[in-house]
Design a protein around this motif. Sequence first.
Motif, PDB file in Angstrom:
ATOM      1  N   HIS A 110      -8.034  -6.239  24.419  1.00 36.44           N
ATOM      2  CA  HIS A 110      -7.173  -5.306  23.688  1.00 36.44           C
ATOM      3  C   HIS A 110      -6.277  -4.557  24.663  1.00 36.44           C
ATOM      4  O   HIS A 110      -6.758  -3.892  25.578  1.00 36.44           O
ATOM      5  N   ASP A 111      -4.995  -4.695  24.472  1.00 34.88           N
ATOM      6  CA  ASP A 111      -4.015  -3.983  25.288  1.00 34.88           C
ATOM      7  C   ASP A 111      -3.356  -2.917  24.417  1.00 34.88           C
ATOM      8  O   ASP A 111      -2.518  -3.233  23.562  1.00 34.88           O
ATOM      9  N   PRO A 112      -3.716  -1.639  24.598  1.00 34.56           N
ATOM     10  CA  PRO A 112      -3.153  -0.579  23.743  1.00 34.56           C
ATOM     11  C   PRO A 112      -1.638  -0.435  23.881  1.00 34.56           C
ATOM     12  O   PRO A 112      -0.991   0.159  23.019  1.00 34.56           O
ATOM     13  N   LYS A 113      -1.079  -0.989  24.946  1.00 36.08           N
ATOM     14  CA  LYS A 113       0.368  -0.888  25.148  1.00 36.08           C
ATOM     15  C   LYS A 113       1.137  -1.999  24.427  1.00 36.08           C
ATOM     16  O   LYS A 113       2.367  -1.965  24.363  1.00 36.08           O
ATOM     17  N   ASP A 114       0.394  -2.983  23.914  1.00 30.96           N
ATOM     18  CA  ASP A 114       1.046  -4.108  23.229  1.00 30.96           C
ATOM     19  C   ASP A 114       1.301  -3.715  21.768  1.00 30.96           C
ATOM     20  O   ASP A 114       0.509  -4.025  20.870  1.00 30.96           O
ATOM     21  N   ILE A 115       2.397  -3.034  21.544  1.00 30.17           N
ATOM     22  CA  ILE A 115       2.723  -2.519  20.211  1.00 30.17           C
ATOM     23  C   ILE A 115       2.991  -3.648  19.224  1.00 30.17           C
ATOM     24  O   ILE A 115       2.609  -3.574  18.048  1.00 30.17           O
ATOM     25  N   GLU A 171      -0.193  -5.115  17.896  1.00 27.56           N
ATOM     26  CA  GLU A 171      -0.867  -4.185  17.000  1.00 27.56           C
ATOM     27  C   GLU A 171      -0.177  -4.141  15.636  1.00 27.56           C
ATOM     28  O   GLU A 171      -0.846  -4.057  14.592  1.00 27.56           O
TER      29      GLU A 171
END
Length: 297
Positions: free
Chosen positions: A114-119, A122
């Motif tokens: 999971h990459d929280p910066k990959d909008i 998401e």
Amino acid sequence: MHNADSKFPGKGRSDKGKWIGVWMPQWRDPGESGPFTTLRQLYSDIQDAADSLKAKRDDLNRKGKYTPSGLADELKGVVRTETIPAIRTAAAEKVRQFRREVESRRAAMKPYDHDPKDIVSEMRRQEVRAWLRTLAPDERTSAVRRSSDPFIVEAAISVPVELTGLLPSTRDDLVQKLIEQRYGDEIEALNELDECVKTVEQAVDGARSDVRDALGMTDHDFNAEFRDVEDEIDRLAEIRATKPQPKLLDFDSIMSSVKAMNLNEQEQLLEAVKIEHKRSDDRAFRDAIEKLGGKAA
């Protein structure tokens, strides 16, 4: 006890039938060292320690030097100082080490990255979840379970079940499915290591049972006699396992720094090292003298 030529070396049960488990042929390392090699040696040493006590008992019986009471006391001394440490010390440390390794590696397995910066990703997951909520409960579960696209499963399990409408049990199954897909080979290897560790743990229990039988003691009496030794071994093993490891010196960096010094600086450094070494020797000498004189605490 450990027959390396046998397909299943070692004995599967203690003398009284307590299950231990044989050493399986697939428990081997690709090279000459590794966890299976270490555990295999422990497995052998543990069983040999119990057999050595029985051999000593039989030898003392043949010599006839002791009364039954004297023989029991002699063997108890051997068990306390030799047999129990031989059975438990290495196992307490190594088995604990490999048990923690198995648990930590399993805990580190994640169903997806999971990459929280990959909008963008998401937003796609949100679209998938919105679509899932339009389906009837049975259709929703079927759509996720039968999906050939891992992204749909990721979208469904990346949020609480309240946001997807899936049952908690379904979500747990999906998480496990993704983990198995990602780490299949590693999971299989960890399962083998786990079973191997369990077998060594059972070997400790089996050897302990054999020692108790060799002494002719009940469980209660054996525990009362030797539990303090076992507890102390376990306590020290736990301390060693949790003690921070000393930071290794970076000799390459040190040598680079020394080489960068001019000749005068190198001579000053060497002199400082000699002085510190002498101080250390002096302190050790004074401590030894104080102990001899009964002054040390």
